[in-house]
Scaffold this active site. Structure first.
Site, mmCIF file in Angstrom:
data_model
loop_
_atom_site.group_PDB
_atom_site.id
_atom_site.type_symbol
_atom_site.label_atom_id
_atom_site.label_comp_id
_atom_site.label_asym_id
_atom_site.label_seq_id
_atom_site.Cartn_x
_atom_site.Cartn_y
_atom_site.Cartn_z
ATOM 1 N N ASP A 128 0.823 -1.202 0.000
ATOM 2 C CA ASP A 128 0.000 0.000 0.000
ATOM 3 C C ASP A 128 0.862 1.258 0.000
ATOM 4 O O ASP A 128 1.480 1.594 1.006
ATOM 5 C CB ASP A 128 -0.918 -0.001 1.222
ATOM 6 C CG ASP A 128 -1.872 1.181 1.238
ATOM 7 O OD1 ASP A 128 -2.040 1.831 0.185
ATOM 8 O OD2 ASP A 128 -2.457 1.452 2.300
ATOM 9 N N ASP A 338 -1.813 7.797 -6.937
ATOM 10 C CA ASP A 338 -2.325 6.625 -6.237
ATOM 11 C C ASP A 338 -2.104 5.384 -7.088
ATOM 12 O O ASP A 338 -2.797 5.173 -8.088
ATOM 13 C CB ASP A 338 -3.816 6.816 -5.939
ATOM 14 C CG ASP A 338 -4.401 5.665 -5.131
ATOM 15 O OD1 ASP A 338 -3.652 4.727 -4.810
ATOM 16 O OD2 ASP A 338 -5.602 5.705 -4.825
#
Length: 438
Positions: A128, A338
């Protein structure tokens, strides 16, 4: 010095620039690639998966990617809480550089196996870039099921970490420089508590911090493979909530963000890697992540932006948005890069200008597709549709980035011979989400 970034997602790379050291890698596989399908079938033994696997660039394929993007936007995480002389050496998790994808059962995230502690214990952690902390289930009060029998995709049990069983484990006290939650401590000698909280979907991990060994492997063209051990900060995740109990990262998360407690930051501080990493994908939807990668000298770059006075996430400043031969006025915005999203989301005002200009320059009839998330779709049966306007993003110092693949074509046997603009409006936040395409 502020790190630099060169970005070219979906089919490209994110590159963070920093100091000079070594690299390690971990292969990434696109969630809907043929390779992921083959692994899914191999793991589950269910050949019928092939019939339900979404066809690349189909309506179902794109809708699933978009659905996952919306989920990620609603779960922005807030964390409260051996020098190596060979510059050509590669480092990767001791379990191997391969990453794993399990589809919807594990929330469409990419995972890798890592080993922690002495003796080492294996964990399947989600990768992540939007968070910092490496946490694993530990002395559980409330954790996801860890038995392989609970998950059709796993062939071995997941693990629960116990610091008292690791001879290399050390408590991180409230007096430690990396403890951000001292206000919750009764004494500076107490273990440092942490809360990683996903505010909008009640998803969180909480517990206390420990210091333990992360096991890596190294090899180079000039030396045999060897083991490398590095001290890292680990969250002993005693209580998980929300999606963490429902399939997302049941065995923990490895944060790759800019924070001091992230694995890349700690490896760089230890002198094991350059203060940089890249995530790159190719046109076959697979790719790799490299820690310490600085990329080619000819690449363009732009600086990260602080939020307030801190560099907490990968934000960049887009100064203007250009379509065709002209740039829109007052079209600058800040954007979060992202790696877990699949589409580009723009602030509402910018999106309205972009689609209006784009619509004027497309020489094809606009159509409406019922039950479809794409609002700007066009008849792609004519030759004019091949001449869609170019798009460019202008960053600081007049750095120009040409956006590729901003149109998705749907096969005729699905919804007719149509193509749709692949950007979306971000209705509840001033900040865009940027996935740049090579």
């Amino acid at each position: 010095m502020v790190n630099l970034v060169a970005i070219c997602m979906l089919f490209g790379c994110i590159l963070l620039d920093g100091s000079d050291a070594v690299s390690f890698s971990s292969k990434l596989v696109h969630r809907f690639s043929d390779e992921a399908k083959e692994r899914w079938i191999s793991k589950s033994g269910n050949v019928s998966v092939a019939d339900s696997w979404p066809k690349k660039n189909s309506v179902e394929y794109l809708e699933l990617l978009l659905s996952n993007d919306w989920k990620r936007q609603k779960t922005r995480v807030k964390l409260q809480s051996n020098n190596n002389s060979s510059r050509n050496q590669l480092l990767f998790p001791s379990e191997g550089s391969q990453t794993h994808f399990f589809g919807n059962q594990f929330y469409w995230l990419h995972y890798t196996w890592i080993d922690i502690g002495t003796p080492n214990v294996s964990f399947l952690v989600a990768l992540d870039a939007g968070s910092n902390l490496l946490w694993v289930p530990c002395q559980c009060i409330q954790c996801a099921p860890l038995s392989a029998s609970y998950y059709t995709s796993l062939d071995r049990n997941l693990s629960e970490y116990d610091p008292s069983s690791s001879s290399s484990s050390k408590n991180v006290s409230c007096s430690h420089p990396l403890c951000k939650s001292r206000s919750s401590c009764k004494s500076l000698k107490d273990p440092c508590p942490y809360i990683a909280d996903y505010s909008t979907e009640d998803t969180s991990s909480s517990g206390y911090l420990v210091d333990d060994i992360l096991h890596l492997a190294s090899f180079s063209k000039h030396a045999p493979q060897s083991s490398v051990q590095s001290s890292v900060i680990i969250g002993c995740g005693r209580k998980q909530t929300g999606s963490y109990l429902d399939g997302a990262a049941p065995d923990g998360v490895m944060g790759l963000g800019l924070g001091d407690v992230s694995v890349p930051s700690l490896l760089a501080k230890a002198g094991l890697i350059q203060n940089s990493f890249s995530i790159c994908f190719d046109e076959n939807d697979s790719g790799s992540v490299f820690f310490g990668d600085q990329g080619p000298a000819t690449q363009q770059s732009t600086s990260f932006l602080p939020i307030g006075e801190k560099y907490d996430a990968y934000f960049v400043g887009v100064e203007s948005y250009c379509i065709g031969n002209s740039c829109l006025t007052q079209s600058g915005f800040q954007a979060l890069v992202d790696s877990g999203a699949s589409f580009t989301f723009l602030p509402t005002e910018i999106y309205a200008e972009v689609v209006m200009k784009f619509d004027k320059l497309v020489s094809s009839r606009r159509i409406s597709l019922q039950g479809n998330s794409w609002k700007y779709c066009y008849n792609a049966s004519s030759e004019e549709m091949l001449k869609v306007p170019d798009m460019r993003l202008i960053f600081s110092k007049n750095q120009s980035f040409v956006v590729r693949n901003h149109i998705f074509s749907f096969p005729e046997n699905e919804v007719g011979d149509h193509a749709c603009f692949s950007y979306f409006t971000l209705e509840y936040n001033f900040t865009g989400i940027l996935i740049l395409q090579k």
